[in-house]
Design a protein around this motif. Structure first.
Motif, short mmCIF file in Angstrom:
data_model
loop_
_atom_site.label_atom_id
_atom_site.label_comp_id
_atom_site.label_asym_id
_atom_site.label_seq_id
_atom_site.Cartn_x
_atom_site.Cartn_y
_atom_site.Cartn_z
N LEU A 126 -14.39 -5.19 -7.06
CA LEU A 126 -14.73 -6.17 -6.02
C LEU A 126 -14.51 -5.35 -4.66
N VAL A 127 -15.34 -5.41 -3.77
CA VAL A 127 -15.41 -4.94 -2.43
C VAL A 127 -15.58 -5.99 -1.51
N THR A 128 -14.91 -5.61 -0.07
CA THR A 128 -15.20 -6.58 0.75
C THR A 128 -16.20 -6.40 1.80
N ILE A 129 -17.13 -7.32 2.37
CA ILE A 129 -17.98 -6.93 3.15
C ILE A 129 -17.94 -8.12 4.44
N SER A 130 -18.31 -7.61 5.56
CA SER A 130 -18.26 -8.27 6.51
C SER A 130 -19.46 -9.46 6.64
N VAL A 131 -19.27 -10.53 6.96
CA VAL A 131 -20.27 -11.70 6.92
C VAL A 131 -21.29 -11.20 7.87
N LYS A 132 -20.74 -10.62 9.01
CA LYS A 132 -21.78 -10.34 10.11
C LYS A 132 -23.08 -9.23 9.43
N PHE A 178 17.57 -8.71 -11.53
CA PHE A 178 16.94 -10.06 -11.78
C PHE A 178 16.18 -10.14 -13.04
N PRO A 179 16.87 -10.30 -14.19
CA PRO A 179 16.25 -10.37 -15.42
C PRO A 179 15.35 -11.31 -15.87
N ALA A 180 15.31 -12.64 -14.89
CA ALA A 180 14.44 -13.66 -15.04
C ALA A 180 13.10 -13.52 -14.61
N LEU A 181 13.08 -12.46 -13.45
CA LEU A 181 11.97 -12.01 -12.90
C LEU A 181 11.15 -10.86 -13.70
N ILE A 182 9.93 -11.24 -14.31
CA ILE A 182 9.17 -10.21 -15.09
C ILE A 182 8.00 -9.88 -14.39
N LEU A 183 8.04 -8.04 -14.10
CA LEU A 183 7.22 -7.75 -13.32
C LEU A 183 5.67 -7.60 -14.09
N LEU A 184 4.86 -7.98 -13.62
CA LEU A 184 3.46 -8.01 -14.43
C LEU A 184 2.73 -6.93 -14.09
N GLY A 185 2.89 -6.43 -12.65
CA GLY A 185 1.88 -5.27 -12.15
C GLY A 185 1.93 -4.99 -10.72
N GLU A 186 1.17 -4.07 -10.30
CA GLU A 186 1.46 -3.88 -8.78
C GLU A 186 -0.18 -3.55 -8.26
N ALA A 187 -0.21 -3.65 -7.07
CA ALA A 187 -1.60 -3.37 -6.51
C ALA A 187 -1.13 -2.81 -5.21
N ASN A 188 -1.81 -1.82 -4.78
CA ASN A 188 -1.75 -0.95 -3.44
C ASN A 188 -2.90 -1.30 -2.55
N ASN A 189 -3.51 -2.38 -2.68
CA ASN A 189 -4.67 -2.69 -1.71
C ASN A 189 -4.85 -4.20 -1.73
N GLY A 190 -5.37 -4.91 -0.84
CA GLY A 190 -5.74 -6.29 -0.81
C GLY A 190 -6.76 -6.61 -1.68
N VAL A 191 -7.71 -5.82 -2.02
CA VAL A 191 -8.92 -6.30 -2.98
C VAL A 191 -8.26 -6.46 -4.41
N ASP A 192 -7.79 -5.48 -4.85
CA ASP A 192 -7.11 -5.11 -6.01
C ASP A 192 -5.99 -6.37 -6.05
N ALA A 193 -5.28 -6.67 -5.17
CA ALA A 193 -4.43 -7.79 -5.36
C ALA A 193 -5.05 -9.37 -5.65
N ASP A 223 2.64 -7.32 0.95
CA ASP A 223 2.62 -6.45 2.24
C ASP A 223 1.48 -7.33 3.01
N ILE A 224 1.54 -6.84 4.39
CA ILE A 224 0.52 -7.51 5.37
C ILE A 224 -0.49 -6.61 5.56
N GLN A 225 -0.10 -5.36 6.36
CA GLN A 225 -1.21 -4.27 6.69
C GLN A 225 -1.56 -3.68 5.58
N MET A 226 -2.78 -3.92 4.91
CA MET A 226 -3.19 -3.02 3.80
C MET A 226 -4.69 -2.78 3.98
N ASP A 282 0.65 -1.17 0.10
CA ASP A 282 0.10 0.03 -0.02
C ASP A 282 0.84 1.32 -0.04
N GLU A 283 2.34 1.11 0.29
CA GLU A 283 2.91 2.37 0.29
C GLU A 283 3.60 2.21 -1.18
N LYS A 284 3.60 3.56 -1.91
CA LYS A 284 4.42 3.66 -2.98
C LYS A 284 5.94 3.40 -2.85
#
Length: 242
Positions: free
Chosen positions: A148-154, A24-39, A54-57, A9-11
């Motif tokens: 996509l969005v997250t909703i709490s089951v409760k 590491f030329p053998a590692l090809i970057l496909l994209g980035e996400a800055n939050n868990g839902v987009d990830a 990342d963990i806290q997002m 989530d941090e640039k």
């Protein structure tokens, strides 16, 4: 060649990983996400071999992201919080990079990805998360327009069949799930979510009153929706009566 996605989530965190990846030329970057839902959406779409996670997002934590993936890539956690290290290795992550980390430390983590150890860890991660999937989720991902969005089951009041899909009704909004109602029934805690009709599931914590009409029942929910209990599910609703 291995396909890579960066989730942070941090640039500045994403920028540093990209800088280190350039060696590491053998590692090809496909994209980035800055939050868990987009990830979740990006990883399920592009199926990378490796994810720097990342963990806290916002939206979903890194551990939540893993539980929503269709296929599990190799994972290197990258975080500023050391308290999650034990849990990270419990889900068999390839490595755990604690920010700020050096280029040399990054290299050590990446080299594990190319080893047999990393392949074995990925298989262990799959098995571990499949076991976790048997537990009932506290949050779910649903479609809201084009995202996509997250909703709490409760917060779910009831679920209604909608063709091959389902409508999930909460106090504030109605969402469309790509799962059919029977699939959702299997994913939700049966002690809380009760099937009362082939087209309806209700949250028993959201019941306001139960009305009897002859041999039939209607359930009034807290949002004033009225749900008919079909004859085939009559015994199920009677179990709530004392």
């Amino acid at each position: 060649m291995k396909k890579v996605i960066i989730v942070d989530d941090e640039k500045a965190g994403r920028k540093l990983i990209k800088e280190y990846l350039s060696n590491f030329p053998a590692l090809i970057l496909l994209g980035e996400a800055n939050n868990g839902v987009d990830a979740v959406k990006m990883i399920n779409e592009f199926k990378p071999d490796l994810v720097f996670l990342d963990i806290q997002m916002p939206g979903l934590t890194g551990f939540d992201v893993l539980k929503h993936l269709e296929e599990l890539p190799q994972i290197i956690f990258s975080t500023a919080y050391d308290q999650y290290a034990l849990k990270a290795f419990e889900v068999h992550a390839v490595d755990y990079l604690l920010k700020p980390y050096t280029q040399e430390r990054f290299k050590v983590a990446v080299e594990k990805v190319t080893s047999n150890i990393a392949d074995n860890k990925a298989k262990e991660l799959t098995n571990s998360l499949l076991m976790d999937a048997e537990k009932y989720p506290q949050k779910i991902l649903v479609q809201a327009k084009n995202k996509l969005v997250t909703i709490s089951v409760k917060d779910i009041i009831r679920i209604e069949a909608y063709g091959d899909y389902s409508k999930i009704i909460t106090e504030e909004k109605t969402f469309i799930s790509n799962y059919g109602i029977s699939q959702l029934e299997q994913k939700l805690d049966e002690a809380i979510f009760l099937r009362v009709h082939r087209s309806s599931i209700i949250n028993i914590d959201k019941i306001e009153e139960l009305n009897k009409y002859g041999k039939s029942y209607d359930v009034t929910m807290q949002n004033k929706d009225i749900v008919r209990v079909s004859r085939g599910y009559m015994e199920t609703i009677k179990k709530l009566m004392y």
